[in-house]
Structures are given as C-alpha cells and as structure tokens.
Motif scaffolding. Sequence first.
Motif, PDB file in Angstrom:
ATOM      1  N   SER A 123      53.026  11.452  91.734  1.00 27.99           N
ATOM      2  CA  SER A 123      53.469  13.081  91.493  1.00 27.99           C
ATOM      3  C   SER A 123      54.739  13.429  91.394  1.00 27.99           C
ATOM      4  O   SER A 123      55.201  14.718  91.093  1.00 27.99           O
ATOM      5  N   ALA A 124      55.628  12.669  91.375  1.00 25.96           N
ATOM      6  CA  ALA A 124      56.915  12.502  91.206  1.00 25.96           C
ATOM      7  C   ALA A 124      57.608  13.102  89.604  1.00 25.96           C
ATOM      8  O   ALA A 124      56.851  12.707  88.760  1.00 25.96           O
ATOM      9  N   ASP A 125      58.349  13.839  89.550  1.00 26.51           N
ATOM     10  CA  ASP A 125      58.879  14.185  88.263  1.00 26.51           C
ATOM     11  C   ASP A 125      59.822  13.146  87.700  1.00 26.51           C
ATOM     12  O   ASP A 125      59.933  13.017  86.509  1.00 26.51           O
ATOM     13  N   GLY A 126      60.557  12.601  88.685  1.00 25.84           N
ATOM     14  CA  GLY A 126      61.589  11.375  88.260  1.00 25.84           C
ATOM     15  C   GLY A 126      61.421  10.262  89.322  1.00 25.84           C
ATOM     16  O   GLY A 126      61.355  10.804  90.433  1.00 25.84           O
ATOM     17  N   LEU A 127      61.797   9.401  89.055  1.00 27.71           N
ATOM     18  CA  LEU A 127      61.951   8.258  89.919  1.00 27.71           C
ATOM     19  C   LEU A 127      63.423   7.583  89.858  1.00 27.71           C
ATOM     20  O   LEU A 127      63.929   7.147  88.948  1.00 27.71           O
ATOM     21  N   ILE A 128      63.836   7.212  91.204  1.00 29.27           N
ATOM     22  CA  ILE A 128      64.833   6.194  91.365  1.00 29.27           C
ATOM     23  C   ILE A 128      64.285   4.783  91.807  1.00 29.27           C
ATOM     24  O   ILE A 128      63.680   4.890  93.137  1.00 29.27           O
ATOM     25  N   VAL A 129      64.399   3.870  91.508  1.00 27.41           N
ATOM     26  CA  VAL A 129      63.921   2.622  91.908  1.00 27.41           C
ATOM     27  C   VAL A 129      64.921   1.530  92.149  1.00 27.41           C
ATOM     28  O   VAL A 129      65.971   1.257  91.252  1.00 27.41           O
ATOM     29  N   VAL A 130      65.107   1.032  93.326  1.00 32.15           N
ATOM     30  CA  VAL A 130      66.089   0.139  93.710  1.00 32.15           C
ATOM     31  C   VAL A 130      65.615  -1.191  94.619  1.00 32.15           C
ATOM     32  O   VAL A 130      64.825  -0.984  95.337  1.00 32.15           O
ATOM     33  N   THR A 131      66.003  -2.251  93.906  1.00 31.42           N
ATOM     34  CA  THR A 131      65.368  -3.505  94.542  1.00 31.42           C
ATOM     35  C   THR A 131      66.660  -4.442  94.965  1.00 31.42           C
ATOM     36  O   THR A 131      67.722  -4.591  94.202  1.00 31.42           O
ATOM     37  N   PRO A 132      66.596  -5.287  96.019  1.00 31.45           N
ATOM     38  CA  PRO A 132      67.521  -6.467  96.285  1.00 31.45           C
ATOM     39  C   PRO A 132      67.071  -7.463  95.384  1.00 31.45           C
ATOM     40  O   PRO A 132      65.992  -7.553  94.939  1.00 31.45           O
ATOM     41  N   VAL A 133      68.139  -8.368  94.809  1.00 28.80           N
ATOM     42  CA  VAL A 133      67.617  -9.621  94.051  1.00 28.80           C
ATOM     43  C   VAL A 133      67.460 -10.758  94.939  1.00 28.80           C
ATOM     44  O   VAL A 133      68.176 -11.097  95.770  1.00 28.80           O
ATOM     45  N   PHE A 134      66.234 -11.276  94.639  1.00 27.96           N
ATOM     46  CA  PHE A 134      65.882 -12.517  95.327  1.00 27.96           C
ATOM     47  C   PHE A 134      65.641 -13.541  94.168  1.00 27.96           C
ATOM     48  O   PHE A 134      64.792 -13.249  93.522  1.00 27.96           O
ATOM     49  N   SER A 135      66.172 -14.877  94.420  1.00 32.20           N
ATOM     50  CA  SER A 135      65.923 -15.726  93.483  1.00 32.20           C
ATOM     51  C   SER A 135      65.967 -15.138  91.920  1.00 32.20           C
ATOM     52  O   SER A 135      65.028 -15.450  91.028  1.00 32.20           O
ATOM     53  N   ALA A 136      66.940 -14.498  91.598  1.00 32.11           N
ATOM     54  CA  ALA A 136      67.423 -13.927  90.288  1.00 32.11           C
ATOM     55  C   ALA A 136      66.606 -12.854  89.638  1.00 32.11           C
ATOM     56  O   ALA A 136      66.286 -12.630  88.599  1.00 32.11           O
ATOM     57  N   SER A 137      65.446 -12.334  90.552  1.00 34.89           N
ATOM     58  CA  SER A 137      64.559 -11.243  90.100  1.00 34.89           C
ATOM     59  C   SER A 137      64.468 -10.382  91.120  1.00 34.89           C
ATOM     60  O   SER A 137      65.242 -10.206  92.238  1.00 34.89           O
ATOM     61  N   TYR A 138      63.553  -9.396  90.868  1.00 38.36           N
ATOM     62  CA  TYR A 138      63.338  -8.244  91.974  1.00 38.36           C
ATOM     63  C   TYR A 138      62.601  -8.852  92.931  1.00 38.36           C
ATOM     64  O   TYR A 138      61.839  -9.893  92.753  1.00 38.36           O
ATOM     65  N   SER A 139      62.741  -8.293  94.296  1.00 35.85           N
ATOM     66  CA  SER A 139      61.856  -8.762  95.481  1.00 35.85           C
ATOM     67  C   SER A 139      60.277  -8.968  95.014  1.00 35.85           C
ATOM     68  O   SER A 139      59.911  -8.103  94.532  1.00 35.85           O
ATOM     69  N   GLY A 140      59.589  -9.788  95.968  1.00 30.57           N
ATOM     70  CA  GLY A 140      58.167  -9.665  95.763  1.00 30.57           C
ATOM     71  C   GLY A 140      57.500  -8.351  96.463  1.00 30.57           C
ATOM     72  O   GLY A 140      56.626  -7.986  95.825  1.00 30.57           O
ATOM     73  N   LEU A 141      58.167  -7.837  97.471  1.00 32.61           N
ATOM     74  CA  LEU A 141      57.671  -6.666  98.053  1.00 32.61           C
ATOM     75  C   LEU A 141      57.748  -5.435  97.077  1.00 32.61           C
ATOM     76  O   LEU A 141      56.786  -4.528  96.895  1.00 32.61           O
ATOM     77  N   PHE A 142      58.989  -5.400  96.205  1.00 29.42           N
ATOM     78  CA  PHE A 142      59.045  -4.479  95.263  1.00 29.42           C
ATOM     79  C   PHE A 142      58.190  -4.600  94.193  1.00 29.42           C
ATOM     80  O   PHE A 142      57.457  -3.590  93.792  1.00 29.42           O
ATOM     81  N   LYS A 143      57.838  -5.726  93.655  1.00 28.53           N
ATOM     82  CA  LYS A 143      56.919  -5.879  92.832  1.00 28.53           C
ATOM     83  C   LYS A 143      55.452  -5.573  93.351  1.00 28.53           C
ATOM     84  O   LYS A 143      54.558  -5.076  92.513  1.00 28.53           O
ATOM     85  N   SER A 144      54.939  -5.871  94.323  1.00 29.15           N
ATOM     86  CA  SER A 144      53.903  -6.003  94.939  1.00 29.15           C
ATOM     87  C   SER A 144      53.410  -4.412  95.087  1.00 29.15           C
ATOM     88  O   SER A 144      52.351  -3.907  94.765  1.00 29.15           O
ATOM     89  N   PHE A 145      54.459  -3.561  95.389  1.00 32.04           N
ATOM     90  CA  PHE A 145      54.098  -2.061  95.492  1.00 32.04           C
ATOM     91  C   PHE A 145      53.783  -1.581  94.051  1.00 32.04           C
ATOM     92  O   PHE A 145      52.678  -0.822  93.979  1.00 32.04           O
ATOM     93  N   PHE A 146      54.487  -1.936  93.017  1.00 29.41           N
ATOM     94  CA  PHE A 146      54.067  -1.299  91.605  1.00 29.41           C
ATOM     95  C   PHE A 146      52.916  -2.175  91.247  1.00 29.41           C
ATOM     96  O   PHE A 146      52.180  -1.650  90.403  1.00 29.41           O
ATOM     97  N   ASP A 147      52.296  -3.088  91.649  1.00 26.14           N
ATOM     98  CA  ASP A 147      51.283  -3.894  91.347  1.00 26.14           C
ATOM     99  C   ASP A 147      49.982  -3.076  91.876  1.00 26.14           C
ATOM    100  O   ASP A 147      48.834  -3.062  91.202  1.00 26.14           O
ATOM    101  N   VAL A 148      50.272  -2.417  93.036  1.00 22.69           N
ATOM    102  CA  VAL A 148      48.938  -1.639  93.643  1.00 22.69           C
ATOM    103  C   VAL A 148      48.994  -0.288  93.276  1.00 22.69           C
ATOM    104  O   VAL A 148      48.071   0.399  93.303  1.00 22.69           O
ATOM    105  N   LEU A 149      50.024   0.067  92.572  1.00 20.10           N
ATOM    106  CA  LEU A 149      50.162   1.425  91.734  1.00 20.10           C
ATOM    107  C   LEU A 149      49.149   1.706  90.742  1.00 20.10           C
ATOM    108  O   LEU A 149      48.864   0.624  89.938  1.00 20.10           O
ATOM    109  N   ASP A 150      48.567   2.692  90.515  1.00 16.72           N
ATOM    110  CA  ASP A 150      47.633   2.786  89.363  1.00 16.72           C
ATOM    111  C   ASP A 150      48.547   2.613  88.157  1.00 16.72           C
ATOM    112  O   ASP A 150      49.736   3.094  87.896  1.00 16.72           O
ATOM    113  N   LYS A 151      47.652   2.016  87.166  1.00 14.91           N
ATOM    114  CA  LYS A 151      48.582   1.502  85.964  1.00 14.91           C
ATOM    115  C   LYS A 151      48.856   2.602  84.986  1.00 14.91           C
ATOM    116  O   LYS A 151      49.966   2.275  84.104  1.00 14.91           O
TER     117      LYS A 151
END
Length: 226
Positions: free
Chosen positions: A73-101
């Motif tokens: 329902s947001a009008d805009g997003l700010i997304v911030v992740t720590p870097v693990f193994s030269a990429s975004y964190s698994g927790l960050f990716k997992s959240f957007f994986d369960v979000l509706d496509k």
Amino acid sequence: MKLVVVSAGLSVPSSTRLLADRLAAATADRLPGAGPADVRVVELRDLAVEIAHAFTGGFPSKPLAEALDEVTSADGLIVVTPVFSASYSGLFKSFFDVLDKDALVGKPVLIAATGGTGRHSLVLDHGLRPLFSYLRAVVVPTGVYAASEDWGAEGLAERIDRAAGELAASLSAPAGGPAQTPAAAAASAAGPADSGSPRPAQGVPGARADGFRVVPFEERLAALRP
C-alpha cells in the motif's frame, strides 16, 4: 503520502537502520504538503522466523501479512540491506520472495546498502537494481552505498540528499507523468514532424509533388499484355 522503509539490518544498533532513517528523513523533508509524511518502518530482523514459516507453510503469519500489506500500500519505498558475500542478505531477498509478484509494479523505490568495505558498492547495480527491475518497480537513478569509512566522511550526505530528492520528485509527479512544455504540446498537436520526404500530390494516386509517380505492379503488368 505513505513512505515505507524496509530495513534488513541484523544488529542493534544497526548501520543499515541508521542509513534507512537518514534516507527517510531526507525524503520526507522534500515531499510537498503542509503536514508530515506518513513514514512506516518494516524491520525484517523482527520477522525472520515468520518469513521462514511462510516458505514452509505457504501462508504468512499476521505480523508478516501486516508488513507485506504496508509495502503493497506504500506510495514509495526505501529499501536497505547489509551486504553479505558480495550481495544482498538472504533475509532481505526472502522477504521480497514472499511478497506478491505484482505488489511493486510502478512503485518508486530507492535502493541502498551498507557494508564493511567500499569494494562491495557495485551490489547496488549488480544485485538490487536488477531485483527491483524484475519486480517492475521504478528504481530512482541514485542508489546509496555506505561503507564503514563513509560515516562522517564527505560525500555520503550529498548522495543521501540526491537520492532522497529523486524519490521525492517521483512521488510528487502526477500519475500521467511530467507536464509537457508549451513547445512540446504544440509539436504534439501539430502531429509528426516532417521527415523531409516528398509528399503525395493531391488527387493523383501514387504521384508526388515533384512529379514522380509510383506505378502499381498490376498496371505495369497490364501494359505488357498484347
């Protein structure tokens, strides 16, 4: 105007959350309107177990469903992740994986990341930007990466201000896009510009103003017959 911040920081206090808060404050200051912006924060650290259960059970828990609804329902997003193994964190990716496509289609997004070294700054363009482009979000041009040595150094504040300005401008733009200038509107009303090609002569099929006439194939074929 509803601005939602998604922070994937794990420690308390967290440099990821600190960067998220600075980006949110800078963006809110630039949004139009007399009242304060409606800023919501989704802290993924508190939803880690619920995200894992959503993968294994197929349904989000109430706290996770509420967080997903906030993002949708947001009008805009700010997304911030720590870097693990030269990429975004698994927790960050997992959240957007369960979000509706389709939840982020057309939604303005500011991407940011934190890391221990500046050598991982390319995660913005090699990891985060492709992810949100795939989700059909509108990613603002400036991403913000903050390494450990960037805090208190020159440059970070300017990058935050530039990215926040771009997100605020995206949120303030009308749904139909930026207004046309008078010259552009006049050009649009006049139709396509003249390409310089000769135009057909009036009343003569296949003829041009310079006297050249294109003879249809059927007519040429008929002239060859006895």
